[in-house]
Design a protein around this motif. Structure first.
Motif, PDB file in Angstrom:
ATOM      1  N   TYR A  25      -0.202   0.877  -7.203  1.00  0.00           N
ATOM      2  CA  TYR A  25      -0.283   0.728  -5.751  1.00  0.00           C
ATOM      3  C   TYR A  25      -1.121  -0.491  -5.390  1.00  0.00           C
ATOM      4  O   TYR A  25      -1.980  -0.929  -6.152  1.00  0.00           O
ATOM      5  N   GLN A  53      -3.272  -1.159  -1.976  1.00  0.00           N
ATOM      6  CA  GLN A  53      -3.731  -0.831  -0.640  1.00  0.00           C
ATOM      7  C   GLN A  53      -4.235  -2.097   0.013  1.00  0.00           C
ATOM      8  O   GLN A  53      -5.133  -2.751  -0.521  1.00  0.00           O
ATOM      9  N   THR A 102       8.969  -6.936  -2.092  1.00  0.00           N
ATOM     10  CA  THR A 102       9.029  -6.254  -0.800  1.00  0.00           C
ATOM     11  C   THR A 102       8.351  -7.135   0.238  1.00  0.00           C
ATOM     12  O   THR A 102       7.291  -7.705  -0.025  1.00  0.00           O
ATOM     13  N   GLU A 110       9.514  -2.058  -6.066  1.00  0.00           N
ATOM     14  CA  GLU A 110       8.468  -2.055  -5.048  1.00  0.00           C
ATOM     15  C   GLU A 110       8.973  -1.393  -3.769  1.00  0.00           C
ATOM     16  O   GLU A 110      10.175  -1.412  -3.473  1.00  0.00           O
ATOM     17  N   SER A 111       8.038  -0.843  -3.019  1.00  0.00           N
ATOM     18  CA  SER A 111       8.340  -0.282  -1.706  1.00  0.00           C
ATOM     19  C   SER A 111       7.076  -0.305  -0.863  1.00  0.00           C
ATOM     20  O   SER A 111       5.973  -0.526  -1.395  1.00  0.00           O
ATOM     21  N   GLY A 112       7.249  -0.077   0.430  1.00  0.00           N
ATOM     22  CA  GLY A 112       6.090   0.040   1.316  1.00  0.00           C
ATOM     23  C   GLY A 112       5.841  -1.152   2.211  1.00  0.00           C
ATOM     24  O   GLY A 112       4.922  -1.123   3.043  1.00  0.00           O
ATOM     25  N   LEU A 145      -1.454  -1.454   5.011  1.00  0.00           N
ATOM     26  CA  LEU A 145      -0.215  -1.064   4.349  1.00  0.00           C
ATOM     27  C   LEU A 145      -0.555  -0.682   2.924  1.00  0.00           C
ATOM     28  O   LEU A 145      -1.488  -1.229   2.325  1.00  0.00           O
ATOM     29  N   ARG A 146       0.230   0.242   2.354  1.00  0.00           N
ATOM     30  CA  ARG A 146       0.104   0.549   0.941  1.00  0.00           C
ATOM     31  C   ARG A 146       1.437   0.288   0.267  1.00  0.00           C
ATOM     32  O   ARG A 146       2.444   0.928   0.615  1.00  0.00           O
ATOM     33  N   LEU A 147       1.437  -0.638  -0.662  1.00  0.00           N
ATOM     34  CA  LEU A 147       2.629  -0.938  -1.443  1.00  0.00           C
ATOM     35  C   LEU A 147       2.640  -0.085  -2.706  1.00  0.00           C
ATOM     36  O   LEU A 147       1.588   0.202  -3.274  1.00  0.00           O
ATOM     37  N   SER A 148       3.827   0.285  -3.121  1.00  0.00           N
ATOM     38  CA  SER A 148       4.003   1.041  -4.354  1.00  0.00           C
ATOM     39  C   SER A 148       4.939   0.289  -5.275  1.00  0.00           C
ATOM     40  O   SER A 148       5.838  -0.426  -4.812  1.00  0.00           O
ATOM     41  N   THR A 160       3.287   4.594 -11.678  1.00  0.00           N
ATOM     42  CA  THR A 160       3.325   3.834 -10.425  1.00  0.00           C
ATOM     43  C   THR A 160       1.991   3.132 -10.202  1.00  0.00           C
ATOM     44  O   THR A 160       0.933   3.705 -10.462  1.00  0.00           O
TER      45      THR A 160
END
Length: 122
Positions: free
Chosen positions: A78, A80, A116, A6-8, A18-21, A76
């Motif tokens: 996401y 949002q 994250t 995970e990131s973001g 925020l948008r997590l990936s 991936t």
């Protein structure tokens, strides 16, 4: 080796987005989901998406604010997140299941990322 990364995450003010990936490697999943866990709370289901169709399912508390999507070419998924609130503060995890099940139960998901942190200040 199967990995979900995970990131973001980050620190934002209330009302921000925020948008997590979550990048998956090592295998493809039938469904992928997002959960979160706040201190002292159990891990909470947020949303799930089918990997080969457009089916999605959300928990009521995030409907209309959070949107799950995927990019099959990048393997991936996401999340949002719009109009964030202080109560959204938590560690956010992605998870993958080898079965096609738009499930909200943690037990349906075999693979998990490391999480994250998302912190929303008032």
């Amino acid at each position: 080796q199967v990995q979900l990364v995970e990131s973001g995450g980050g620190l934002v003010q209330a009302g921000a987005s925020l948008r997590l990936s979550c990048a998956a490697s090592g295998r493809t999943f039938y469904v992928m989901a997002w959960f979160r866990q706040a201190p002292g709370n159990e891990r909470e289901f947020l949303a799930v998406i089918g990997w080969t169709d457009s089916n999605t399912y959300y928990t009521d508390s995030v409907k209309g604010r959070f949107t799950i999507s995927r990019d099959n070419a990048k393997n991936t998924v996401y999340l949002q997140m719009d109009n964030l609130k202080p109560e959204d503060t938590a560690v956010y995890y992605c998870a993958g299941s080898p079965k096609y099940t738009l499930a909200s139960s943690r037990s349906e998901y075999t693979y998990w990322g490391q999480g994250t942190q998302v912190t929303v200040s008032s």
